[in-house]
Scaffold this motif. Sequence first.
Motif, PDB file in Angstrom:
ATOM      1  N   LEU A  53      -5.139   3.519   6.691  1.00 23.79           N
ATOM      2  CA  LEU A  53      -6.436   2.891   6.938  1.00 23.79           C
ATOM      3  C   LEU A  53      -6.514   1.508   6.302  1.00 23.79           C
ATOM      4  CD1 LEU A  53      -9.261   3.055   8.116  1.00 23.79           C
ATOM      5  CD2 LEU A  53      -9.989   4.320   6.078  1.00 23.79           C
ATOM      6  N   LEU A  54      -5.944   1.363   5.106  1.00 23.14           N
ATOM      7  CA  LEU A  54      -5.983   0.066   4.434  1.00 23.14           C
ATOM      8  C   LEU A  54      -5.238  -0.999   5.235  1.00 23.14           C
ATOM      9  CD1 LEU A  54      -6.953  -1.476   1.950  1.00 23.14           C
ATOM     10  CD2 LEU A  54      -4.903  -0.696   0.733  1.00 23.14           C
ATOM     11  N   THR A  55      -4.142  -0.613   5.878  1.00 22.83           N
ATOM     12  CA  THR A  55      -3.416  -1.590   6.706  1.00 22.83           C
ATOM     13  C   THR A  55      -4.224  -1.992   7.933  1.00 22.83           C
ATOM     14  OG1 THR A  55      -2.236   0.053   8.079  1.00 22.83           O
ATOM     15  CG2 THR A  55      -1.212  -0.574   5.985  1.00 22.83           C
ATOM     16  N   VAL A  56      -5.075  -1.088   8.416  1.00 23.34           N
ATOM     17  CA  VAL A  56      -5.926  -1.403   9.569  1.00 23.34           C
ATOM     18  C   VAL A  56      -7.056  -2.351   9.163  1.00 23.34           C
ATOM     19  CG1 VAL A  56      -7.519  -0.419  11.277  1.00 23.34           C
ATOM     20  CG2 VAL A  56      -5.381   0.758  10.744  1.00 23.34           C
ATOM     21  N   LEU A  57      -7.578  -2.149   7.962  1.00 26.98           N
ATOM     22  CA  LEU A  57      -8.741  -2.909   7.512  1.00 26.98           C
ATOM     23  C   LEU A  57      -8.398  -4.267   6.926  1.00 26.98           C
ATOM     24  CD1 LEU A  57     -10.710  -0.042   5.698  1.00 26.98           C
ATOM     25  CD2 LEU A  57     -11.142  -0.949   7.988  1.00 26.98           C
ATOM     26  N   ASP A  58      -7.175  -4.431   6.405  1.00 27.22           N
ATOM     27  CA  ASP A  58      -6.885  -5.615   5.603  1.00 27.22           C
ATOM     28  C   ASP A  58      -5.531  -6.222   5.962  1.00 27.22           C
ATOM     29  OD1 ASP A  58      -6.485  -7.464   3.405  1.00 27.22           O
ATOM     30  OD2 ASP A  58      -8.037  -6.341   2.343  1.00 27.22           O
ATOM     31  N   ASP A  59      -5.558  -7.433   6.493  1.00 27.84           N
ATOM     32  CA  ASP A  59      -4.328  -8.118   6.892  1.00 27.84           C
ATOM     33  C   ASP A  59      -3.508  -8.613   5.710  1.00 27.84           C
ATOM     34  OD1 ASP A  59      -4.396  -7.876   9.692  1.00 27.84           O
ATOM     35  OD2 ASP A  59      -5.818  -9.528   9.873  1.00 27.84           O
ATOM     36  N   ARG A  60      -4.051  -8.543   4.501  1.00 35.69           N
ATOM     37  CA  ARG A  60      -3.298  -9.013   3.336  1.00 35.69           C
ATOM     38  C   ARG A  60      -2.144  -8.086   2.974  1.00 35.69           C
ATOM     39  NH1 ARG A  60      -8.305  -9.951  -0.733  1.00 35.69           N
ATOM     40  NH2 ARG A  60      -8.913  -7.998   0.299  1.00 35.69           N
ATOM     41  N   ILE A  61      -2.189  -6.839   3.447  1.00 31.12           N
ATOM     42  CA  ILE A  61      -1.106  -5.898   3.156  1.00 31.12           C
ATOM     43  C   ILE A  61       0.158  -6.372   3.873  1.00 31.12           C
ATOM     44  CG2 ILE A  61      -0.369  -3.492   3.209  1.00 31.12           C
ATOM     45  CD1 ILE A  61      -2.864  -4.041   1.504  1.00 31.12           C
ATOM     46  N   THR A  62       1.262  -6.485   3.129  1.00 28.66           N
ATOM     47  CA  THR A  62       2.521  -6.970   3.725  1.00 28.66           C
ATOM     48  C   THR A  62       3.605  -5.903   3.789  1.00 28.66           C
ATOM     49  OG1 THR A  62       3.376  -7.779   1.588  1.00 28.66           O
ATOM     50  CG2 THR A  62       2.016  -9.308   2.896  1.00 28.66           C
ATOM     51  N   ALA A  63       3.420  -4.762   3.112  1.00 30.58           N
ATOM     52  CA  ALA A  63       4.397  -3.664   3.178  1.00 30.58           C
ATOM     53  C   ALA A  63       3.663  -2.367   2.880  1.00 30.58           C
ATOM     54  CB  ALA A  63       5.538  -3.874   2.180  1.00 30.58           C
ATOM     55  N   ALA A  64       4.031  -1.290   3.576  1.00 33.43           N
ATOM     56  CA  ALA A  64       3.313  -0.019   3.421  1.00 33.43           C
ATOM     57  C   ALA A  64       4.276   1.154   3.432  1.00 33.43           C
ATOM     58  CB  ALA A  64       2.271   0.144   4.526  1.00 33.43           C
ATOM     59  N   ALA A  65       3.921   2.193   2.652  1.00 32.44           N
ATOM     60  CA  ALA A  65       4.764   3.390   2.581  1.00 32.44           C
ATOM     61  C   ALA A  65       3.904   4.642   2.518  1.00 32.44           C
ATOM     62  CB  ALA A  65       5.694   3.315   1.376  1.00 32.44           C
ATOM     63  N   PRO A  66       3.301   5.072   3.649  1.00 32.03           N
ATOM     64  CA  PRO A  66       2.576   6.349   3.669  1.00 32.03           C
ATOM     65  C   PRO A  66       3.566   7.507   3.536  1.00 32.03           C
ATOM     66  CG  PRO A  66       2.767   5.459   5.890  1.00 32.03           C
ATOM     67  CD  PRO A  66       3.310   4.411   4.962  1.00 32.03           C
ATOM     68  N   THR A  67       3.250   8.453   2.663  1.00 29.88           N
ATOM     69  CA  THR A  67       4.199   9.509   2.305  1.00 29.88           C
ATOM     70  C   THR A  67       3.593  10.879   2.593  1.00 29.88           C
ATOM     71  OG1 THR A  67       5.192   8.080   0.623  1.00 29.88           O
ATOM     72  CG2 THR A  67       5.530  10.466   0.385  1.00 29.88           C
ATOM     73  N   VAL A  68       4.389  11.770   3.185  1.00 31.15           N
ATOM     74  CA  VAL A  68       4.003  13.128   3.602  1.00 31.15           C
ATOM     75  C   VAL A  68       2.603  13.140   4.203  1.00 31.15           C
ATOM     76  CG1 VAL A  68       5.595  14.330   2.092  1.00 31.15           C
ATOM     77  CG2 VAL A  68       3.342  13.807   1.216  1.00 31.15           C
ATOM     78  N   ASN A  69       2.411  12.304   5.203  1.00 31.00           N
ATOM     79  CA  ASN A  69       1.082  12.190   5.790  1.00 31.00           C
ATOM     80  C   ASN A  69       1.095  11.930   7.278  1.00 31.00           C
ATOM     81  OD1 ASN A  69      -0.649   9.492   6.612  1.00 31.00           O
ATOM     82  ND2 ASN A  69      -1.947  11.174   5.930  1.00 31.00           N
ATOM     83  N   LEU A  70       1.885  10.969   7.737  1.00 27.34           N
ATOM     84  CA  LEU A  70       1.704  10.409   9.075  1.00 27.34           C
ATOM     85  C   LEU A  70       2.065  11.404  10.177  1.00 27.34           C
ATOM     86  CD1 LEU A  70       0.908   7.680  10.423  1.00 27.34           C
ATOM     87  CD2 LEU A  70       3.351   7.295  10.715  1.00 27.34           C
TER      88      LEU A  70
ATOM     89  N   ALA B 166       0.866  -1.180   0.000  1.00 20.91           N
ATOM     90  CA  ALA B 166       0.000   0.000   0.000  1.00 20.91           C
ATOM     91  C   ALA B 166       0.899   1.225   0.000  1.00 20.91           C
ATOM     92  CB  ALA B 166      -0.925   0.010   1.210  1.00 20.91           C
ATOM     93  N   ASN B 167       0.599   2.185  -0.893  1.00 21.48           N
ATOM     94  CA  ASN B 167       1.494   3.331  -1.039  1.00 21.48           C
ATOM     95  C   ASN B 167       0.723   4.529  -1.573  1.00 21.48           C
ATOM     96  OD1 ASN B 167       3.919   4.269  -3.514  1.00 21.48           O
ATOM     97  ND2 ASN B 167       3.862   4.969  -1.411  1.00 21.48           N
ATOM     98  N   GLY B 168       0.723   5.635  -0.816  1.00 25.39           N
ATOM     99  CA  GLY B 168       0.077   6.866  -1.271  1.00 25.39           C
ATOM    100  C   GLY B 168       0.604   8.054  -0.500  1.00 25.39           C
ATOM    101  N   GLY B 169       0.377   9.249  -1.045  1.00 27.95           N
ATOM    102  CA  GLY B 169       0.862  10.464  -0.412  1.00 27.95           C
ATOM    103  C   GLY B 169      -0.254  11.387   0.009  1.00 27.95           C
ATOM    104  N   SER B 170      -0.011  12.174   1.048  1.00 25.22           N
ATOM    105  CA  SER B 170      -0.979  13.130   1.580  1.00 25.22           C
ATOM    106  C   SER B 170      -2.244  12.372   1.964  1.00 25.22           C
ATOM    107  CB  SER B 170      -1.247  14.239   0.557  1.00 25.22           C
ATOM    108  OG  SER B 170      -1.979  15.290   1.141  1.00 25.22           O
TER     109      SER B 170
END
Length: 445
Positions: free
Chosen positions: A304-321, A292-296
């Motif tokens: 949110l997608l990582t909270v809702l779905d255990d299938r996500i194995t790597a995440a990169a939230p950008t200019v957001n957290l 999962a990867n997105g900005g702002s």
Amino acid sequence: MMKQNIMMALIVASMSLSASAQNNGNQPKTVAQNSYQDHFTRSLHDVMQDVSQRWGVRFKYNVDTIGKQLPYADFRIKPYSLEETLTNICKYFDFNWWKQNGNVYKIKPYEYPRRHTEEGEQMLAYLKTLYQNREQFETRKDSVRKEVRRILGIDRYMDSLVHKKPILGKVRRYDGYTVQNICIETLPGEHVFGSIYTPAKKGKHPLIICPDGHFGGGRYRADEQQRLGTLARMGAICVDFDLYGWGQSEAEYGKNSHQTDRAHVIQALNAEVLLDYMWNHRKDVDKTRIGANGGSGGGTHTVLLTVLDDRITAAAPTVNLASHFDGGCPCESGKPIQLAGHGTCNAELMAFFAPKPLLVVSDGGDWTASVPTLEYPYLQYIYNMYGAKEQVTNVHLPQERHDYGVNKRQANYDFFIRVFGLDCSKLDESKVKVEKPEVLQSVIR
């Protein structure tokens, strides 16, 4: 007796003349004291002028101050703290203050999703008192995730999906990758519009779901296409889609639909629908590598997608957290999911992803400026409970501002090269064809 009264009158007159003479010089005028009877009330305009002069600062206003009166005004002024003074003044009117550049402060209406950095620090300190070990954290995680799902209300929508076959556009072939438009009817008469970027090379590939943010041009802008096309050239299938009420979605729902809490749910729903389709119908998807990867705002929905779905194995939230900002648009904070568990924040929601690989990209020009000293150490604390402190990384760009510039994209590339084994020799954004918006739009049959 009469002589005494005459003498007293002469003395009072003399004192009055003396005071008048002083006031005609350089001495400040004596301001009449307000009183207990009128609650020590003063004009807000006058109070803010006094504060400005006392601390040598300037104020910009996004609020109407005309005619407003402040009770107990002088008692709200704390000589040892400008910011505590501003807090005391603003809270009476449901305003808030924000420090701008230099000595400039902006006075704005209260915003429920936006807080000061110090409040984020206090929240994270509080959250750490709730769990001292992995078991306690897991208990908290399970409870909060269920409550987030309930508050968001996504399951009611998921139960109403129409499950029709998607409309797939013609495959467009470029240097090392292809692009194909996709349109899926989700709810009756409602659709999600997006594009699939696929490596030209055959075989099993990791999949990256890419929620979009509020950058001008939406998912049709050049840097979005460059990022997804480059990731595809390096070996990852990438899927992006319109924000609710943006792009093709605007024609379906109307321009004002984005400024509703429904946008929060539907954008999360659309990510899940696309993930389900790719998971169930694309044989070239490696189900062990789902990103999962997105900005702002897209970063908010990455979390949110990582909270809702255990299938996500790597995440990169950008200019957001951030621990002190939930997202300023209803599509990010329209549903009060941060009230789950008697209070949470995006940093804790992201921490629930531990111990899976996580990259947080931040910069010095927006609310993510606090990440290196606040949110990142907190995430390391949680990841360390799993013996996986090295699995969370932060790329901080202190001289940059809020965008999805080349250095942010490069951080994303490096991360997915490392965790998904992408081919770094294919990293060349100049090889990506930037298509016109109309080419990226689906035709509903």
